[in-house]
Design a protein around this motif. Structure first.
Motif, PDB file in Angstrom:
ATOM      1  N   GLY A  10       0.805  -1.224   0.000  1.00  6.63           N
ATOM      2  CA  GLY A  10       0.000   0.000   0.000  1.00  6.63           C
ATOM      3  C   GLY A  10       0.828   1.257   0.000  1.00  6.63           C
ATOM      4  N   LEU A  11       2.064   1.203  -0.513  1.00  7.61           N
ATOM      5  CA  LEU A  11       2.898   2.382  -0.584  1.00  7.61           C
ATOM      6  C   LEU A  11       2.170   3.495  -1.312  1.00  7.61           C
ATOM      7  N   GLY A  12       2.243   4.697  -0.747  1.00  6.18           N
ATOM      8  CA  GLY A  12       1.656   5.830  -1.437  1.00  6.18           C
ATOM      9  C   GLY A  12       0.325   6.252  -0.857  1.00  6.18           C
ATOM     10  N   LEU A  13      -0.358   5.377  -0.095  1.00  4.78           N
ATOM     11  CA  LEU A  13      -1.548   5.834   0.588  1.00  4.78           C
ATOM     12  C   LEU A  13      -1.143   6.944   1.535  1.00  4.78           C
ATOM     13  N   THR A  14      -1.916   7.986   1.556  1.00  7.51           N
ATOM     14  CA  THR A  14      -1.563   9.095   2.423  1.00  7.51           C
ATOM     15  C   THR A  14      -1.335   8.574   3.828  1.00  7.51           C
ATOM     16  N   GLY A  15      -0.151   8.834   4.355  1.00  7.94           N
ATOM     17  CA  GLY A  15       0.219   8.237   5.643  1.00  7.94           C
ATOM     18  C   GLY A  15       0.028   9.210   6.781  1.00  7.94           C
ATOM     19  N   PHE A  16      -0.473   8.718   7.882  1.00  7.73           N
ATOM     20  CA  PHE A  16      -0.606   9.504   9.087  1.00  7.73           C
ATOM     21  C   PHE A  16       0.212   8.805  10.162  1.00  7.73           C
ATOM     22  N   ALA A  17       1.535   9.068  10.144  1.00  6.82           N
ATOM     23  CA  ALA A  17       2.438   8.362  11.043  1.00  6.82           C
ATOM     24  C   ALA A  17       2.594   9.135  12.340  1.00  6.82           C
ATOM     25  N   THR A  28       2.019  12.181   4.945  1.00  8.00           N
ATOM     26  CA  THR A  28       2.986  11.903   3.886  1.00  8.00           C
ATOM     27  C   THR A  28       2.254  11.734   2.559  1.00  8.00           C
ATOM     28  N   LEU A  29       2.706  12.452   1.547  1.00  7.70           N
ATOM     29  CA  LEU A  29       2.151  12.335   0.206  1.00  7.70           C
ATOM     30  C   LEU A  29       3.214  11.740  -0.722  1.00  7.70           C
ATOM     31  N   ASN A  30       2.814  10.788  -1.548  1.00  5.74           N
ATOM     32  CA  ASN A  30       3.724  10.104  -2.465  1.00  5.74           C
ATOM     33  C   ASN A  30       3.443  10.497  -3.906  1.00  5.74           C
ATOM     34  N   GLY A  31       4.481  10.928  -4.602  1.00  3.19           N
ATOM     35  CA  GLY A  31       4.383  11.272  -6.012  1.00  3.19           C
ATOM     36  C   GLY A  31       5.202  10.319  -6.859  1.00  3.19           C
ATOM     37  N   ALA A  32       5.028  10.408  -8.189  1.00  2.00           N
ATOM     38  CA  ALA A  32       5.762   9.525  -9.085  1.00  2.00           C
ATOM     39  C   ALA A  32       6.093  10.252 -10.378  1.00  2.00           C
ATOM     40  N   SER A  33       7.292   9.975 -10.895  1.00  2.00           N
ATOM     41  CA  SER A  33       7.736  10.516 -12.173  1.00  2.00           C
ATOM     42  C   SER A  33       8.492   9.432 -12.935  1.00  2.00           C
ATOM     43  N   GLN A  34       8.269   9.382 -14.241  1.00  2.00           N
ATOM     44  CA  GLN A  34       9.006   8.441 -15.070  1.00  2.00           C
ATOM     45  C   GLN A  34      10.459   8.864 -15.250  1.00  2.00           C
ATOM     46  N   PHE A  35      10.769  10.118 -14.887  1.00  2.00           N
ATOM     47  CA  PHE A  35      12.021  10.712 -15.331  1.00  2.00           C
ATOM     48  C   PHE A  35      12.954  11.067 -14.174  1.00  2.00           C
ATOM     49  N   ASN A  36      14.150  11.548 -14.538  1.00  2.00           N
ATOM     50  CA  ASN A  36      15.150  11.884 -13.530  1.00  2.00           C
ATOM     51  C   ASN A  36      14.980  13.316 -13.046  1.00  2.00           C
ATOM     52  N   ASP A  37      15.930  13.771 -12.231  1.00  2.00           N
ATOM     53  CA  ASP A  37      15.830  15.086 -11.604  1.00  2.00           C
ATOM     54  C   ASP A  37      15.804  16.234 -12.609  1.00  2.00           C
ATOM     55  N   GLY A  57       2.156  25.573   5.548  1.00  2.00           N
ATOM     56  CA  GLY A  57       2.792  26.126   6.739  1.00  2.00           C
ATOM     57  C   GLY A  57       2.836  25.211   7.945  1.00  2.00           C
ATOM     58  N   LYS A  58       2.547  23.938   7.744  1.00  2.00           N
ATOM     59  CA  LYS A  58       2.606  22.964   8.837  1.00  2.00           C
ATOM     60  C   LYS A  58       3.447  21.777   8.383  1.00  2.00           C
ATOM     61  N   PRO A  59       3.896  20.945   9.331  1.00  2.00           N
ATOM     62  CA  PRO A  59       4.731  19.798   8.926  1.00  2.00           C
ATOM     63  C   PRO A  59       3.991  18.859   7.967  1.00  2.00           C
ATOM     64  N   ILE A  60       4.668  18.510   6.890  1.00  2.00           N
ATOM     65  CA  ILE A  60       4.124  17.558   5.920  1.00  2.00           C
ATOM     66  C   ILE A  60       5.300  16.925   5.182  1.00  2.00           C
ATOM     67  N   ASN A  61       5.182  15.659   4.873  1.00  2.00           N
ATOM     68  CA  ASN A  61       6.259  14.941   4.204  1.00  2.00           C
ATOM     69  C   ASN A  61       5.865  14.603   2.761  1.00  2.00           C
ATOM     70  N   PHE A  62       6.837  14.676   1.865  1.00  2.00           N
ATOM     71  CA  PHE A  62       6.653  14.277   0.479  1.00  2.00           C
ATOM     72  C   PHE A  62       7.710  13.248   0.099  1.00  2.00           C
ATOM     73  N   THR A  63       7.296  12.233  -0.657  1.00  2.00           N
ATOM     74  CA  THR A  63       8.234  11.275  -1.230  1.00  2.00           C
ATOM     75  C   THR A  63       7.952  11.193  -2.725  1.00  2.00           C
ATOM     76  N   LEU A  64       8.925  11.593  -3.528  1.00  2.00           N
ATOM     77  CA  LEU A  64       8.763  11.563  -4.979  1.00  2.00           C
ATOM     78  C   LEU A  64       9.575  10.400  -5.546  1.00  2.00           C
ATOM     79  N   HIS A  65       8.890   9.426  -6.116  1.00  2.00           N
ATOM     80  CA  HIS A  65       9.529   8.242  -6.686  1.00  2.00           C
ATOM     81  C   HIS A  65       9.840   8.524  -8.159  1.00  2.00           C
ATOM     82  N   LYS A  66      11.132   8.609  -8.483  1.00  2.00           N
ATOM     83  CA  LYS A  66      11.564   9.015  -9.819  1.00  2.00           C
ATOM     84  C   LYS A  66      12.063   7.835 -10.648  1.00  2.00           C
ATOM     85  N   ASN A  67      12.410   8.141 -11.899  1.00  2.00           N
ATOM     86  CA  ASN A  67      13.023   7.157 -12.799  1.00  2.00           C
ATOM     87  C   ASN A  67      12.181   5.891 -12.973  1.00  2.00           C
TER      88      ASN A  67
END
Length: 330
Positions: A10-17, A28-37, A57-67
């Protein structure tokens, strides 16, 4: 842990850790890209993250899965529709056709006269009816429009006119409008997964593909297809998408930040891609990796394609949108 295991978990489901007993929940929000930086789409998504953090303006995490670590855009859209694995990403409208027959039309060949016309259409939000349909049927929100690269045909042999294009085996996107228009031009279109195009040309399964400069550079298509026919047949529109399932679980102030950031990040993405498009082609040509081929029959090509666009617009009830786009001044 491999990709299948990650998705299964279930990777990518908005996480409330919970980061600590006395601390607030972290989103935590998960993004995805086919490409590099360096690719314009990835940079657009990074800017989206930066702007959401700024406006929320509040704590939030992002994870961008690239390539392409989570697959390709088609999978990203499916994951967002299902509310799992990917919360946001940039996706070709061709991959939305299962949910909206009209969606691929916004990226159709010869729909826009030039970049100024393209920008005018986006600034006036003429694509809103299609965005509303996608959100209703797929539960994926189109929160902005990136893109801006002018698409040309890269091929293993030069093709500077309609006669040279006749019978050329070319890879096209999966939406029917692409196969129809390229067939009307006298070519032999076939749908092949984006990550298989290089090998398909190398093994003579096809002779050509079509893409903007960023894609040609990123995927190194120039190595197997060094001739770039300047057909200028389309200007890319790549919606910045966000899962409605994820969005509905977020607090109102974060929702507002996401909508605002989506509009602004997409405008940034359009600016950098449209600006860098010609620069990338010039750099590849200067390095001897690519050769531009002037295309002398663009008007004739557009005339061949026009009846196909008209028919397709009627089939998908997009005549009003096409008329508004055609009437828009640049």
């Amino acid at each position: 842990m491999n990709r299948r295991m990650l998705l299964g978990a279930g990777l990518g489901l908005t996480g409330f850790a919970i980061t600590g007993r006395a601390q607030a929940q972290a989103i935590t929000l998960n993004g995805a890209s086919q490409f590099n930086d360096e690719h314009a789409f990835t940079r657009c998504l990074v800017r989206f993250e930066e702007l959401v953090k700024q406006y929320y303006g509040k704590p939030i995490n992002f994870t961008l899965h690239k390539n392409s670590s989570l697959g390709l855009e088609k999978q990203y859209f499916e994951y967002m529709a299902q509310g799992r694995a990917v919360d946001y990403g940039i996706v070709s409208p061709a991959h939305m056709s299962t949910f909206s027959r009209a969606a691929p039309f916004i990226d159709a060949p010869f729909l826009f006269r030039d970049l100024a016309h393209w920008n005018r259409v986006l600034d006036q939000d003429m694509l809103k009816p299609i965005a509303d349909e996608v959100e209703k049927r797929a539960r994926v929100m189109l929160i902005g429009y990136a893109g801006g690269g002018v698409r040309n045909i890269f091929a293993s042999r030069p093709a500077g006119n309609l006669e040279a294009l006749r019978g050329m085996k070319v890879r096209v996107q999966g939406a029917p409008i692409w196969s129809r228009t390229f067939a009307a031009a006298g070519m032999s279109p076939t749908v092949i997964a984006y990550n298989e195009v290089y090998n398909a040309i190398q093994n003579n399964v096809i002779e050509a593909g079509e893409n903007e400069a960023a894609g040609v550079e990123q995927m190194r298509f120039y190595e197997v297809a060094p001739h770039l026919s300047m057909t200028q047949h389309a200007i890319t529109i790549r919606p910045l998408c966000f899962s409605s399932a994820t969005f509905s679980r977020l607090p109102a102030d974060l929702q507002a930040a996401i909508r605002r950031a989506g509009t602004e990040a997409s405008a940034y993405g359009r600016q950098i891609e449209s600006t860098e498009d010609g620069q990338k082609i010039a750099a590849l040509e200067s390095a001897g990796r690519l050769k531009r081929v002037a295309f002398t029959d663009r008007d004739a090509l557009q005339q061949k394609v026009a009846p196909v666009l008209d028919t397709y617009a009627r089939e998908i009830d997009a005549e009003a949108i096409m008329r508004r786009i055609g009437e828009a001044t640049s």
